[in-house]
Design an enzyme around this catalytic site. Structure first.
Site, mmCIF file in Angstrom:
data_model
loop_
_atom_site.group_PDB
_atom_site.id
_atom_site.type_symbol
_atom_site.label_atom_id
_atom_site.label_comp_id
_atom_site.label_asym_id
_atom_site.label_seq_id
_atom_site.Cartn_x
_atom_site.Cartn_y
_atom_site.Cartn_z
ATOM 1 N N GLU A 86 9.660 -25.783 4.957
ATOM 2 C CA GLU A 86 8.564 -24.762 5.229
ATOM 3 C C GLU A 86 9.107 -23.704 6.162
ATOM 4 O OE1 GLU A 86 4.914 -27.739 5.196
ATOM 5 O OE2 GLU A 86 5.169 -26.548 6.937
ATOM 6 N N GLU A 122 1.354 -20.810 -0.526
ATOM 7 C CA GLU A 122 0.065 -21.705 -0.265
ATOM 8 C C GLU A 122 -0.755 -20.785 0.437
ATOM 9 O OE1 GLU A 122 -1.472 -26.198 1.462
ATOM 10 O OE2 GLU A 122 0.639 -25.723 1.624
ATOM 11 N N ASP A 180 5.456 -34.114 1.770
ATOM 12 C CA ASP A 180 5.081 -34.988 3.248
ATOM 13 C C ASP A 180 3.684 -35.053 3.248
ATOM 14 O OD1 ASP A 180 4.361 -32.041 3.450
ATOM 15 O OD2 ASP A 180 5.630 -32.108 5.129
ATOM 16 N N SER A 181 2.888 -34.594 2.324
ATOM 17 C CA SER A 181 1.330 -34.900 1.999
ATOM 18 C C SER A 181 1.339 -36.600 2.028
ATOM 19 C CB SER A 181 0.788 -34.302 1.061
ATOM 20 O OG SER A 181 1.777 -34.155 -0.105
ATOM 21 N N ASP A 208 10.316 -33.188 0.097
ATOM 22 C CA ASP A 208 9.744 -32.396 1.502
ATOM 23 C C ASP A 208 10.835 -33.045 2.636
ATOM 24 O OD1 ASP A 208 8.152 -30.176 0.877
ATOM 25 O OD2 ASP A 208 6.405 -31.531 1.276
#
Length: 271
Positions: free
Chosen positions: A122, A189, A51-52, A90
């Site tokens: 996440e 992360e 999703d970056s 993602d």
């Protein structure tokens, strides 16, 4: 007559075997066909359609604005370029949080429409119900703990997470819960290297680190960061392998000069 050797595809089971044998897992993000094809041919183990894309492809400040349909578009493009590596997609912000039925629907939509091999989401304890539901439907899930960029407004910063004892203990607990819920791997992360080492040792599933030290079972970087396309981003955990920003700038300036001077195209570059 030549016989094509069958391409050995990387699966979630392959990653499990890599952890067991001590072979490190390489993972990189990609968002389109051309780069995915190059990364796959180079031998990368896992491509993350991150999703970056919200940041590096669309120019948003955070990962929050990208939609499920936009993620699906990027994932479709990546899958078309891949022959052998595992493609993880993602789930974007708002497509799974707090609603396990919606999470399942989002995961199924991604798998049906993209041809991807797994999804990533996440969060820890709060997402266990969703993870169980998705895994039980047959969709592999990669977890993500530590700095979770979709929660940036809750954290208020992109600084290292879990430096304090209470948060570190919760992360260890979350990691075991996600493994128990059926995750095949976890991204860790921006957490202290020692904590990442402890979590990695406590799990039988592989960990993929980004800013989490060398004890993780694998590493992931955003392609734009690793290739030096985004030269202004220089966190401690990043190693840049190319300086594409300046190389591309130089190439485009040369192209402009050649067009302006009528050097391009020359007589060999026309019909």
């Amino acid at each position: 007559m030549s016989v094509n050797k069958e391409i050995k595809k990387i699966t979630t089971n392959t990653l499990q075997k890599m952890k067991s044998s001590g072979e490190k897992i390489s993972m990189i993000t990609a968002y389109d066909f051309s780069f995915a094809k190059m990364f796959d041919a180079a031998g990368i183990d896992v491509i993350l359609v991150g999703d970056s894309a919200s940041n590096v492809m669309a120019g948003h400040e955070t990962t929050l604005p990208i939609t499920l349909d936009q993620m699906i578009y990027h994932a479709q493009s990546v899958v078309r370029g891949v022959d052998r590596c595992l493609v993880v997609v993602d789930l974007p912000f708002g497509s799974y949080q707090g609603n396990s039925r919606e999470a399942l629907n989002s995961a199924i939509k991604v798998m049906k429409e993209t041809g991807g091999h797994a999804i990533k989401l996440e969060g820890g304890e709060n997402e266990v119900e969703s993870i169980k539901r998705i895994v039980n439907s047959g969709v592999p899930v990669m977890g993500h703990l530590g700095l979770t960029p979709q929660s940036i407004y809750k954290f208020g910063t992109y600084n290292v997470r879990a430096k304090e004892a209470a948060e570190a203990e919760q992360l260890k607990k979350d990691a075991l819960l996600l493994q128990e819920a059926g995750c095949f791997a976890l991204v860790l992360e921006k957490i202290p290297a020692q904590l990442a080492a402890e979590v990695t040792a406590s799990l039988h599933i592989p960990t993929i680190g980004i800013g989490a030290g060398g004890a993780c079972d694998g590493q992931v970087l955003v392609m734009h960061d690793m290739l030096g396309i985004n030269a202004s981003f220089k966190p401690r955990f990043l190693r840049t392998y190319l300086d594409l920003e300046s190389q591309i700038n130089g190439a485009v300036q040369q192209y402009i000069a050649d067009v302006k001077s009528s050097d391009f195209p020359n007589e060999h570059e026309q019909y």
